[in-house]
Scaffold this motif. Structure first.
Motif, PDB file in Angstrom:
ATOM      1  N   GLY A  40      35.501  10.747  52.967  1.00 35.08           N
ATOM      2  CA  GLY A  40      35.853   9.958  54.135  1.00 35.08           C
ATOM      3  C   GLY A  40      36.419   8.126  53.703  1.00 35.08           C
ATOM      4  O   GLY A  40      36.463   7.682  53.179  1.00 35.08           O
ATOM      5  N   ALA A  41      37.874   7.833  54.971  1.00 40.33           N
ATOM      6  CA  ALA A  41      38.528   6.922  54.372  1.00 40.33           C
ATOM      7  C   ALA A  41      37.952   5.372  54.528  1.00 40.33           C
ATOM      8  O   ALA A  41      38.051   4.252  54.093  1.00 40.33           O
ATOM      9  N   GLU A  42      36.421   5.760  55.306  1.00 38.91           N
ATOM     10  CA  GLU A  42      35.693   4.251  55.609  1.00 38.91           C
ATOM     11  C   GLU A  42      34.929   3.973  54.991  1.00 38.91           C
ATOM     12  O   GLU A  42      34.780   2.466  54.975  1.00 38.91           O
ATOM     13  N   ALA A  43      34.378   4.441  54.385  1.00 32.80           N
ATOM     14  CA  ALA A  43      33.224   4.268  52.751  1.00 32.80           C
ATOM     15  C   ALA A  43      34.274   4.311  51.394  1.00 32.80           C
ATOM     16  O   ALA A  43      34.793   5.593  50.610  1.00 32.80           O
ATOM     17  N   PRO A  44      33.863   3.665  50.941  1.00 36.66           N
ATOM     18  CA  PRO A  44      34.335   3.311  49.543  1.00 36.66           C
ATOM     19  C   PRO A  44      33.365   4.782  48.894  1.00 36.66           C
ATOM     20  O   PRO A  44      32.402   4.661  48.717  1.00 36.66           O
ATOM     21  N   MET A  45      34.338   5.214  47.355  1.00 33.68           N
ATOM     22  CA  MET A  45      33.553   6.864  46.887  1.00 33.68           C
ATOM     23  C   MET A  45      32.704   5.831  45.469  1.00 33.68           C
ATOM     24  O   MET A  45      33.336   5.436  44.706  1.00 33.68           O
ATOM     25  N   PRO A  46      31.791   5.879  44.827  1.00 31.69           N
ATOM     26  CA  PRO A  46      30.829   5.176  43.879  1.00 31.69           C
ATOM     27  C   PRO A  46      31.010   6.012  42.970  1.00 31.69           C
ATOM     28  O   PRO A  46      31.600   7.300  42.634  1.00 31.69           O
ATOM     29  N   VAL A  47      31.424   5.232  41.507  1.00 37.16           N
ATOM     30  CA  VAL A  47      31.481   6.380  40.839  1.00 37.16           C
ATOM     31  C   VAL A  47      30.214   7.346  40.546  1.00 37.16           C
ATOM     32  O   VAL A  47      30.664   8.676  40.335  1.00 37.16           O
ATOM     33  N   ALA A 116      38.532  10.742  36.950  1.00 38.32           N
ATOM     34  CA  ALA A 116      40.413  10.374  37.693  1.00 38.32           C
ATOM     35  C   ALA A 116      40.546  11.377  38.141  1.00 38.32           C
ATOM     36  O   ALA A 116      41.325  10.171  39.527  1.00 38.32           O
ATOM     37  N   LEU A 117      40.426  12.759  38.975  1.00 45.50           N
ATOM     38  CA  LEU A 117      41.121  13.420  39.903  1.00 45.50           C
ATOM     39  C   LEU A 117      40.382  12.803  41.461  1.00 45.50           C
ATOM     40  O   LEU A 117      40.713  12.278  42.278  1.00 45.50           O
ATOM     41  N   SER A 118      39.009  12.172  41.333  1.00 46.01           N
ATOM     42  CA  SER A 118      38.574  11.123  42.678  1.00 46.01           C
ATOM     43  C   SER A 118      39.178  10.264  42.815  1.00 46.01           C
ATOM     44  O   SER A 118      39.689  10.143  43.547  1.00 46.01           O
ATOM     45  N   TRP A 119      39.742   9.548  41.590  1.00 43.57           N
ATOM     46  CA  TRP A 119      40.380   8.497  41.921  1.00 43.57           C
ATOM     47  C   TRP A 119      41.517   8.769  42.134  1.00 43.57           C
ATOM     48  O   TRP A 119      42.319   7.959  43.298  1.00 43.57           O
ATOM     49  N   LEU A 120      42.258   9.840  42.080  1.00 42.30           N
ATOM     50  CA  LEU A 120      43.474  10.362  42.520  1.00 42.30           C
ATOM     51  C   LEU A 120      43.870  10.926  43.743  1.00 42.30           C
ATOM     52  O   LEU A 120      44.641  10.644  44.758  1.00 42.30           O
ATOM     53  N   LEU A 121      42.045  11.831  44.536  1.00 43.37           N
ATOM     54  CA  LEU A 121      42.071  11.682  45.703  1.00 43.37           C
ATOM     55  C   LEU A 121      41.623  11.177  46.669  1.00 43.37           C
ATOM     56  O   LEU A 121      42.094  11.496  48.094  1.00 43.37           O
ATOM     57  N   VAL A 122      41.064  10.424  46.669  1.00 41.86           N
ATOM     58  CA  VAL A 122      40.231   9.179  47.793  1.00 41.86           C
ATOM     59  C   VAL A 122      41.021   8.588  47.182  1.00 41.86           C
ATOM     60  O   VAL A 122      42.172   7.474  47.440  1.00 41.86           O
ATOM     61  N   ASP A 123      40.948   7.961  49.789  1.00 40.89           N
ATOM     62  CA  ASP A 123      41.521   6.921  50.419  1.00 40.89           C
ATOM     63  C   ASP A 123      41.308   5.759  49.750  1.00 40.89           C
ATOM     64  O   ASP A 123      42.051   4.493  49.521  1.00 40.89           O
ATOM     65  N   ASN A 124      39.962   5.774  49.906  1.00 40.61           N
ATOM     66  CA  ASN A 124      38.976   4.171  48.805  1.00 40.61           C
ATOM     67  C   ASN A 124      39.034   4.109  48.069  1.00 40.61           C
ATOM     68  O   ASN A 124      37.830   4.720  47.972  1.00 40.61           O
TER      69      ASN A 124
END
Length: 254
Positions: A40-47, A116-124
């Motif tokens: 979800g864009a409302e919550a940042p994705m942690p490492v 790296a792929l997570s960085w490209l795909l997540v909104d936040n």
């Protein structure tokens, strides 16, 4: 150096290592991509979330490491190796160096590829940057766990010598026994805290940076060891099993 070259050639001239590496990368990076794409864009994705499924690749790489030994026993090529190098220890050590280095590289490729792929795909991506020592341990530490796991699997393979038996021991222990032991009344939880793969998880996930984990959430404490102490514990078990396998191989018939 000659033994290292020989073991490298033996490993890479069979198909199983190539398929194992591809499967390990596909499982970890592919499933992480699905997680990131639906984050979800409302919550940042942690490492931490980027390496959450690293265990899937670990089990595949451990199977590959076991096959590196058991396949030689299956087809009898280990006899020729021991005839060429009568001390028996040197070729197994060379095999361990090659397999452990390869496993570590695959672990790094899977973790950094997933990140790296997570960085490209997540909104936040505000919490996905690798900035702290904990962040680096979460991601780069996967390579160390893969390397130690491969050494452990090599030891199991050399002890058992049968592909089906070695693979069964590795997967049943990691996927079933470590979970089931927690159901033992009174002592199950205490035993589970010291299971090797559970402790290895503490190295990757334990003591996360509190700035990226909401209060009261995140992975629980596992055992009494620090994250790096947890890796030392897992690596010590892997080395112990491998050393025992060297002693047994030295003493018994090929």
């Amino acid at each position: 150096m000659t033994l290292l070259a020989v073991e490298r050639i033996k490993l890479f001239t069979t198909r199983s290592p190539w398929w194992s590496m591809l499967l390990a990368l596909a499982l970890t990076i592919g499933i992480t991509a699905i997680i990131a794409a639906n984050w979800g864009a409302e919550a940042p994705m942690p490492v931490l979330a980027a390496v959450f499924v690293h265990n899937l690749g670990l089990y595949v790489i451990m199977v590959m490491a076991a096959l590196a030994v058991t396949t030689e026993y299956r087809f009898g090529t280990i006899k020729a190796t021991f005839q060429a190098v009568p001390d028996r220890i040197s070729p197994l050590v060379a095999k361990a160096v090659v397999v452990v280095l390869l496993a570590g590289l695959v672990g790094l490729a899977s973790s950094f590829g997933s990140w790296a792929l997570s960085w490209l795909l997540v909104d936040n991506t505000s919490e996905l940057a690798i900035e702290s020592a904990n962040d680096w341990r979460h991601v780069a530490g996967v390579g160390l766990v893969y390397a130690a796991g491969a050494l452990l699997a090599l030891g199991v393979g050399a002890l058992v010598r049968q592909t089906a038996g070695a693979v069964s021991i590795i997967l049943v222990f990691a996927l079933v026994l470590e979970s089931v032991v927690g159901f033992i009344p009174n002592i199950g939880d205490d035993i589970q805290k010291w299971m090797p793969f559970t402790v290895a998880g503490k190295f990757i996930f334990g003591n996360p940076d509190p700035s990226v984990i909401p209060a009261g959430e995140g992975p629980p404490a596992i055992g009494e060891l620090s994250p790096w102490g947890s890796f030392g514990y897992f690596a010590a078990i892997a080395v112990a099993i491998y050393v025992i396998s060297l002693i047994v191989v030295k003493r018994r018939d090929a």
